[in-house]
Design a protein around this motif. Structure first.
Motif, mmCIF file in Angstrom:
data_model
loop_
_atom_site.group_PDB
_atom_site.id
_atom_site.type_symbol
_atom_site.label_atom_id
_atom_site.label_comp_id
_atom_site.label_asym_id
_atom_site.label_seq_id
_atom_site.Cartn_x
_atom_site.Cartn_y
_atom_site.Cartn_z
ATOM 1 N N ASP A 188 33.712 -35.000 -3.805
ATOM 2 C CA ASP A 188 34.328 -33.728 -4.182
ATOM 3 C C ASP A 188 33.830 -32.561 -3.328
ATOM 4 O O ASP A 188 34.304 -31.438 -3.488
ATOM 5 N N TRP A 189 32.862 -32.815 -2.458
ATOM 6 C CA TRP A 189 32.318 -31.745 -1.626
ATOM 7 C C TRP A 189 33.257 -31.476 -0.455
ATOM 8 O O TRP A 189 33.734 -32.399 0.212
ATOM 9 N N GLU A 190 33.513 -30.222 -0.209
ATOM 10 C CA GLU A 190 34.407 -29.824 0.875
ATOM 11 C C GLU A 190 33.892 -30.299 2.232
ATOM 12 O O GLU A 190 34.661 -30.693 3.110
ATOM 13 N N GLY A 191 32.564 -30.278 2.397
ATOM 14 C CA GLY A 191 31.970 -30.665 3.676
ATOM 15 C C GLY A 191 32.271 -32.092 4.075
ATOM 16 O O GLY A 191 32.417 -32.395 5.262
ATOM 17 N N ARG A 192 32.381 -32.998 3.075
ATOM 18 C CA ARG A 192 32.628 -34.405 3.396
ATOM 19 C C ARG A 192 33.995 -34.583 4.060
ATOM 20 O O ARG A 192 34.104 -35.286 5.071
ATOM 21 N N SER A 193 35.014 -33.961 3.512
ATOM 22 C CA SER A 193 36.357 -34.116 4.083
ATOM 23 C C SER A 193 36.426 -33.540 5.497
ATOM 24 O O SER A 193 37.097 -34.088 6.377
ATOM 25 N N ARG A 194 35.696 -32.437 5.721
ATOM 26 C CA ARG A 194 35.681 -31.842 7.066
ATOM 27 C C ARG A 194 35.023 -32.788 8.069
ATOM 28 O O ARG A 194 35.515 -32.965 9.195
ATOM 29 N N MET A 195 33.888 -33.382 7.676
ATOM 30 C CA MET A 195 33.174 -34.272 8.603
ATOM 31 C C MET A 195 33.941 -35.559 8.854
ATOM 32 O O MET A 195 33.952 -36.074 9.978
ATOM 33 N N VAL A 196 34.606 -36.075 7.823
ATOM 34 C CA VAL A 196 35.435 -37.275 8.007
ATOM 35 C C VAL A 196 36.580 -36.981 8.966
ATOM 36 O O VAL A 196 36.939 -37.808 9.816
ATOM 37 N N SER A 197 37.146 -35.784 8.845
ATOM 38 C CA SER A 197 38.225 -35.378 9.750
ATOM 39 C C SER A 197 37.743 -35.357 11.200
ATOM 40 O O SER A 197 38.457 -35.805 12.116
ATOM 41 N N TRP A 198 36.502 -34.879 11.413
ATOM 42 C CA TRP A 198 35.929 -34.867 12.768
ATOM 43 C C TRP A 198 35.652 -36.286 13.259
ATOM 44 O O TRP A 198 35.814 -36.585 14.451
ATOM 45 N N LEU A 199 35.246 -37.175 12.358
ATOM 46 C CA LEU A 199 35.036 -38.577 12.736
ATOM 47 C C LEU A 199 36.345 -39.182 13.244
ATOM 48 O O LEU A 199 36.359 -39.927 14.233
ATOM 49 N N ILE A 200 37.431 -38.869 12.548
ATOM 50 C CA ILE A 200 38.743 -39.381 12.951
ATOM 51 C C ILE A 200 39.123 -38.844 14.330
ATOM 52 O O ILE A 200 39.632 -39.569 15.190
ATOM 53 N N THR A 201 38.841 -37.559 14.543
ATOM 54 C CA THR A 201 39.130 -36.946 15.848
ATOM 55 C C THR A 201 38.356 -37.639 16.956
ATOM 56 O O THR A 201 38.913 -37.990 18.011
#
Length: 211
Positions: free
Chosen positions: A160-173
Protein backbone atom coordinates in the motif's frame (compact mmCIF):
# COMPACT_ATOMS: atom_id res chain seq x y z
CA UNK A 1 64.52 37.09 11.45
CA UNK A 2 60.85 37.37 10.46
CA UNK A 3 58.26 38.07 13.09
CA UNK A 4 54.90 36.34 13.34
CA UNK A 5 51.92 38.64 13.16
CA UNK A 6 49.08 37.60 15.41
CA UNK A 7 46.68 39.39 13.07
CA UNK A 8 47.77 37.38 10.02
CA UNK A 9 45.38 34.67 8.85
CA UNK A 10 46.83 31.15 9.07
CA UNK A 11 46.33 29.22 5.84
CA UNK A 12 45.64 25.52 6.21
CA UNK A 13 46.39 24.81 2.56
CA UNK A 14 48.70 25.91 -0.24
CA UNK A 15 47.14 24.06 -3.19
CA UNK A 16 43.63 23.60 -4.56
CA UNK A 17 43.67 19.88 -3.74
CA UNK A 18 44.55 20.63 -0.12
CA UNK A 19 41.79 23.24 0.02
CA UNK A 20 39.28 20.68 -1.29
CA UNK A 21 40.46 18.12 1.26
CA UNK A 22 40.01 20.52 4.16
CA UNK A 23 36.60 21.52 2.81
CA UNK A 24 35.50 17.87 2.78
CA UNK A 25 36.84 17.30 6.29
CA UNK A 26 34.97 20.38 7.50
CA UNK A 27 31.77 19.04 5.95
CA UNK A 28 32.27 15.69 7.69
CA UNK A 29 32.85 17.53 10.98
CA UNK A 30 29.60 19.45 10.47
CA UNK A 31 27.59 16.30 9.71
CA UNK A 32 28.77 14.65 12.94
CA UNK A 33 27.91 17.74 15.02
CA UNK A 34 24.48 18.00 13.36
CA UNK A 35 23.80 14.32 14.01
CA UNK A 36 24.72 14.73 17.68
CA UNK A 37 22.32 17.68 18.06
CA UNK A 38 19.58 15.67 16.34
CA UNK A 39 20.06 12.67 18.65
CA UNK A 40 19.94 14.86 21.75
CA UNK A 41 16.83 16.68 20.49
CA UNK A 42 15.05 13.35 19.90
CA UNK A 43 15.96 12.02 23.35
CA UNK A 44 14.57 15.22 24.92
CA UNK A 45 11.32 14.90 22.88
CA UNK A 46 12.11 18.22 21.22
CA UNK A 47 11.23 16.66 17.84
CA UNK A 48 8.81 13.89 16.88
CA UNK A 49 9.75 10.47 15.53
CA UNK A 50 8.25 11.44 12.15
CA UNK A 51 10.60 14.44 11.98
CA UNK A 52 13.59 12.63 13.44
CA UNK A 53 13.68 9.50 11.25
CA UNK A 54 14.10 11.08 7.79
CA UNK A 55 16.50 13.73 9.15
CA UNK A 56 18.67 11.08 10.80
CA UNK A 57 18.56 8.89 7.72
CA UNK A 58 19.67 11.79 5.53
CA UNK A 59 22.59 12.65 7.83
CA UNK A 60 23.71 9.00 7.98
CA UNK A 61 23.57 8.82 4.18
CA UNK A 62 25.58 12.05 3.87
CA UNK A 63 28.09 10.70 6.39
CA UNK A 64 28.58 7.51 4.35
CA UNK A 65 29.06 9.51 1.16
CA UNK A 66 31.55 11.89 2.77
CA UNK A 67 33.49 9.01 4.33
CA UNK A 68 34.10 7.59 0.86
CA UNK A 69 35.44 10.94 -0.33
CA UNK A 70 37.91 11.35 2.58
CA UNK A 71 38.85 7.70 3.14
CA UNK A 72 42.54 8.42 2.51
CA UNK A 73 42.58 11.03 5.30
CA UNK A 74 40.15 9.35 7.72
CA UNK A 75 41.03 5.75 8.69
CA UNK A 76 38.09 5.63 11.11
CA UNK A 77 35.48 7.97 12.57
CA UNK A 78 36.95 7.43 16.05
CA UNK A 79 40.37 8.64 14.89
CA UNK A 80 38.80 11.62 13.12
CA UNK A 81 36.85 12.64 16.23
CA UNK A 82 39.92 12.17 18.43
CA UNK A 83 42.12 14.22 16.08
CA UNK A 84 39.72 17.17 16.14
CA UNK A 85 38.78 16.72 19.82
CA UNK A 86 35.13 16.06 19.10
CA UNK A 87 32.98 15.09 22.06
CA UNK A 88 29.85 13.79 20.34
CA UNK A 89 29.06 10.35 21.82
CA UNK A 90 25.43 10.35 20.66
CA UNK A 91 26.51 10.86 17.04
CA UNK A 92 29.21 8.20 17.32
CA UNK A 93 26.69 5.65 18.62
CA UNK A 94 24.24 6.44 15.83
CA UNK A 95 26.97 6.14 13.20
CA UNK A 96 28.03 2.75 14.58
CA UNK A 97 24.42 1.48 14.63
CA UNK A 98 23.83 2.81 11.13
CA UNK A 99 20.05 3.30 11.43
CA UNK A 100 17.86 5.84 13.29
CA UNK A 101 16.85 5.20 16.91
CA UNK A 102 13.26 4.65 15.74
CA UNK A 103 14.47 1.61 13.83
CA UNK A 104 16.99 0.45 16.44
CA UNK A 105 14.32 0.43 19.16
CA UNK A 106 11.29 -0.47 17.04
CA UNK A 107 8.75 -2.32 19.19
CA UNK A 108 7.84 -4.57 16.25
CA UNK A 109 11.40 -5.42 15.36
CA UNK A 110 12.20 -8.92 16.47
CA UNK A 111 15.62 -10.34 15.54
CA UNK A 112 14.58 -11.10 11.95
CA UNK A 113 12.62 -7.90 11.39
CA UNK A 114 15.47 -5.84 12.81
CA UNK A 115 17.83 -7.51 10.35
CA UNK A 116 15.46 -6.75 7.46
CA UNK A 117 15.22 -3.10 8.49
CA UNK A 118 19.01 -2.75 8.64
CA UNK A 119 19.45 -4.47 5.25
CA UNK A 120 16.72 -2.40 3.57
CA UNK A 121 18.17 0.81 5.03
CA UNK A 122 21.60 -0.07 3.63
CA UNK A 123 20.08 -0.95 0.24
CA UNK A 124 18.38 2.45 0.09
CA UNK A 125 21.63 4.24 0.93
CA UNK A 126 23.65 2.16 -1.56
CA UNK A 127 21.24 2.85 -4.41
CA UNK A 128 20.96 6.59 -3.74
CA UNK A 129 24.75 6.84 -3.47
CA UNK A 130 25.06 5.07 -6.83
CA UNK A 131 22.87 7.72 -8.45
CA UNK A 132 24.76 10.55 -6.73
CA UNK A 133 28.03 9.05 -8.01
CA UNK A 134 26.55 9.31 -11.52
CA UNK A 135 26.06 5.60 -12.23
CA UNK A 136 23.61 5.52 -15.12
CA UNK A 137 23.83 2.17 -16.98
CA UNK A 138 21.21 -0.55 -16.59
CA UNK A 139 23.76 -3.19 -15.57
CA UNK A 140 24.97 -0.86 -12.79
CA UNK A 141 21.58 0.17 -11.41
CA UNK A 142 19.18 -2.73 -12.02
CA UNK A 143 20.79 -5.30 -9.64
CA UNK A 144 20.89 -2.78 -6.76
CA UNK A 145 17.31 -1.60 -7.31
CA UNK A 146 16.09 -5.19 -7.63
CA UNK A 147 17.66 -6.09 -4.28
CA UNK A 148 16.16 -2.96 -2.71
CA UNK A 149 12.63 -3.69 -3.96
CA UNK A 150 12.88 -7.34 -2.90
CA UNK A 151 13.84 -6.41 0.65
CA UNK A 152 11.31 -3.58 0.78
CA UNK A 153 8.49 -5.96 -0.22
CA UNK A 154 9.07 -8.19 2.84
CA UNK A 155 7.37 -5.67 5.13
CA UNK A 156 3.65 -6.12 5.69
CA UNK A 157 1.68 -3.21 4.35
CA UNK A 158 4.37 -2.30 1.81
CA UNK A 159 1.98 -3.09 -1.04
CA UNK A 160 0.00 0.00 0.00
CA UNK A 161 3.04 2.29 0.14
CA UNK A 162 3.29 4.75 -2.73
CA UNK A 163 7.06 4.29 -2.90
CA UNK A 164 6.77 0.61 -3.81
CA UNK A 165 4.74 1.23 -6.97
CA UNK A 166 7.17 3.96 -8.05
CA UNK A 167 10.22 1.71 -7.60
CA UNK A 168 8.55 -1.22 -9.37
CA UNK A 169 7.77 1.12 -12.26
CA UNK A 170 11.48 2.04 -12.46
CA UNK A 171 12.41 -1.66 -12.38
CA UNK A 172 10.16 -2.20 -15.39
CA UNK A 173 11.79 0.74 -17.18
CA UNK A 174 15.30 -0.63 -16.53
CA UNK A 175 14.21 -4.13 -17.55
CA UNK A 176 13.30 -2.79 -20.98
CA UNK A 177 16.79 -1.37 -21.55
CA UNK A 178 19.93 -3.00 -22.95
CA UNK A 179 22.65 -3.78 -20.36
CA UNK A 180 24.93 -0.94 -21.51
CA UNK A 181 22.12 1.55 -22.10
CA UNK A 182 22.04 4.53 -19.73
CA UNK A 183 19.20 6.54 -18.22
CA UNK A 184 19.21 10.28 -18.92
CA UNK A 185 20.19 12.97 -16.42
CA UNK A 186 16.52 13.93 -16.11
CA UNK A 187 15.54 10.30 -15.43
CA UNK A 188 18.29 10.01 -12.85
CA UNK A 189 17.03 13.06 -10.97
CA UNK A 190 13.46 11.76 -11.00
CA UNK A 191 14.58 8.29 -9.91
CA UNK A 192 16.56 9.75 -7.00
CA UNK A 193 13.53 11.85 -6.01
CA UNK A 194 11.22 8.81 -6.11
CA UNK A 195 13.58 6.58 -4.12
CA UNK A 196 14.21 9.32 -1.55
CA UNK A 197 10.43 9.68 -1.18
CA UNK A 198 10.08 5.92 -0.69
CA UNK A 199 12.90 6.01 1.88
CA UNK A 200 11.15 8.70 3.95
CA UNK A 201 7.83 6.83 3.64
CA UNK A 202 9.51 3.61 4.80
CA UNK A 203 10.73 5.24 8.03
CA UNK A 204 7.43 7.03 8.65
CA UNK A 205 5.67 3.69 8.43
CA UNK A 206 8.11 2.09 10.88
CA UNK A 207 8.01 4.91 13.42
CA UNK A 208 4.24 5.09 13.10
CA UNK A 209 3.84 1.43 13.90
CA UNK A 210 2.84 0.48 10.36
CA UNK A 211 4.50 -1.97 8.01
Amino acid sequence: MSTLSLDEEVRLYTTNSERERYSLLATLFGIIVALDYLERAYVRDAISAAEYSPACTKLLSQYMTMLKLVKDSVPSVEQFMSRYRMDNPAALHRIKVGVPATVEHSSEAGPETGKWIAETTQNFITFMDALKLRLRAKDQLHPILQELVTGYARFKGSKDWEGRSRMVSWLITLNGMKASEEITEEQSRQLLFDVDHAYAEFFRSLSGGKG
